[in-house]
Design a protein around this motif. Structure first.
Motif, PDB file in Angstrom:
ATOM      1  N   GLU A   1      11.556   0.102 -44.218  1.00 18.41           N
ATOM      2  CA  GLU A   1      10.927   0.318 -43.126  1.00 18.41           C
ATOM      3  C   GLU A   1       9.878   1.813 -43.970  1.00 18.41           C
ATOM      4  N   VAL A   2       9.258   1.901 -45.177  1.00 15.53           N
ATOM      5  CA  VAL A   2       8.552   2.784 -45.813  1.00 15.53           C
ATOM      6  C   VAL A   2       7.749   1.572 -45.807  1.00 15.53           C
ATOM      7  N   ARG A   3       7.045   0.434 -45.826  1.00 17.18           N
ATOM      8  CA  ARG A   3       5.949   0.117 -46.115  1.00 17.18           C
ATOM      9  C   ARG A   3       5.661  -0.746 -44.548  1.00 17.18           C
ATOM     10  N   ARG A   4       6.886  -0.345 -43.659  1.00 16.30           N
ATOM     11  CA  ARG A   4       6.324  -0.246 -42.508  1.00 16.30           C
ATOM     12  C   ARG A   4       5.536   0.812 -41.701  1.00 16.30           C
ATOM     13  N   VAL A   5       5.445   2.073 -42.364  1.00 16.36           N
ATOM     14  CA  VAL A   5       4.822   3.045 -41.628  1.00 16.36           C
ATOM     15  C   VAL A   5       4.076   3.754 -42.666  1.00 16.36           C
ATOM     16  N   LEU A   6       3.657   2.998 -43.960  1.00 13.34           N
ATOM     17  CA  LEU A   6       2.222   2.863 -44.297  1.00 13.34           C
ATOM     18  C   LEU A   6       1.414   1.993 -43.642  1.00 13.34           C
ATOM     19  N   LYS A   7       0.236   2.809 -43.437  1.00 10.41           N
ATOM     20  CA  LYS A   7      -1.115   2.233 -43.870  1.00 10.41           C
ATOM     21  C   LYS A   7      -1.732   0.902 -45.073  1.00 10.41           C
TER      22      LYS A   7
END
Length: 255
Positions: free
Chosen positions: A124-130
């Motif tokens: 999820e963190v990777r998903r929201v990161l640019k």
């Protein structure tokens, strides 16, 4: 799992308060790893009572989103740590209420060990990161545990704390599987000032560390009684402050 809506939430703000200087030292350390341009959009994941959240907005210009599953902790944050560029949101690490590729940086400050599904959380963190975004994972690690003096008062605490945390290698493996690239070594940050024995006792007495949720009540009572007696004898004795470990993870830029 620890219930931050109950007793722990009531004592957290007093027992884990940060001075303005501590916040500035932490945000200065974060700035070394986040992009130089301003403003930056930052996610404080597991923001708790908002100890660092307004400081992130001051340092990086905002907007800053504090995502916290505990309703009680969010209420305290809204009441005591408001900021024009800060929005506190209900949510969890496994279900972050932000769009894809919407943040420049994610801070996980002593929250990673509370996540129910760490693999899903990192995805999820990777998903929201640019692309090119940075994760600052401030945690304890099972293979880098500090030798805290107050463990002598609570003999079970060492084992309890060690069991809460993964090793650096385990976290790096989980991060890589989620598509995040770890830097080679953890960063060590000296942000917490030395405190007197009396100050440490007063902070710990709020039992705002999740460690105490896992200790026998009798051990807690005996430990605090002994610490109180020592603090009465040597109230101004300075206790050591240990540097803190932080792992830096990056979402690779797309080509």
């Amino acid at each position: 799992m620890v219930d931050y809506n109950g007793r722990l939430g009531r004592g957290y703000a007093a027992g884990r308060a940060m001075t303005a200087d501590e916040v500035r030292r932490w945000t200065a350390a974060f700035q070394a790893y986040l992009p130089e341009e301003r403003p930056l959009t930052v996610l404080d994941l597991g923001s708790g009572t908002g100890r660092l959240t307004p400081g992130l907005a001051d340092a990086f210009g905002g907007p800053v989103y504090g995502v916290e599953p505990s309703e009680r902790m969010r209420e305290i944050a809204v009441d005591t740590a408001s900021h024009p560029q800060v929005t506190y949101l209900p949510g969890s690490a496994e279900d972050i209420p932000l769009p894809e590729a919407s943040t420049d940086g994610v801070l996980m400050f002593l929250s990673f060990h509370h996540f129910r599904d760490r693999s899903k959380a990192l995805q999820e963190v990777r998903r929201v990161l640019k692309p090119g975004g940075v994760v600052l994972l401030r945690s304890q690690f099972a293979d880098l545990m500090p030798e805290l003096f107050w463990y002598d008062y609570f003999p079970s605490a060492r084992e309890v704390d060690a069991a809460m945390y993964l090793t650096v290698g385990q976290v790096r493996t989980l991060a890589a599987a989620a598509g995040l690239r770890p830097d080679d070594e953890p960063v060590w940050v000296s942000a917490e000032p030395p405190r007197t024995l009396r100050e440490v006792h007063e902070r710990l007495a709020h039992r705002a560390l999740s460690t105490f949720e896992h200790l026998p009540e009798g051990e807690i009572e005996r430990g605090f009684a002994a610490m109180a007696a020592d603090a009465a004898r040597e109230p101004d004795k300075l206790m050591p402050a240990h540097p803190a470990a932080m792992l830096v993870l990056r979402r690779p830029s797309e080509r």
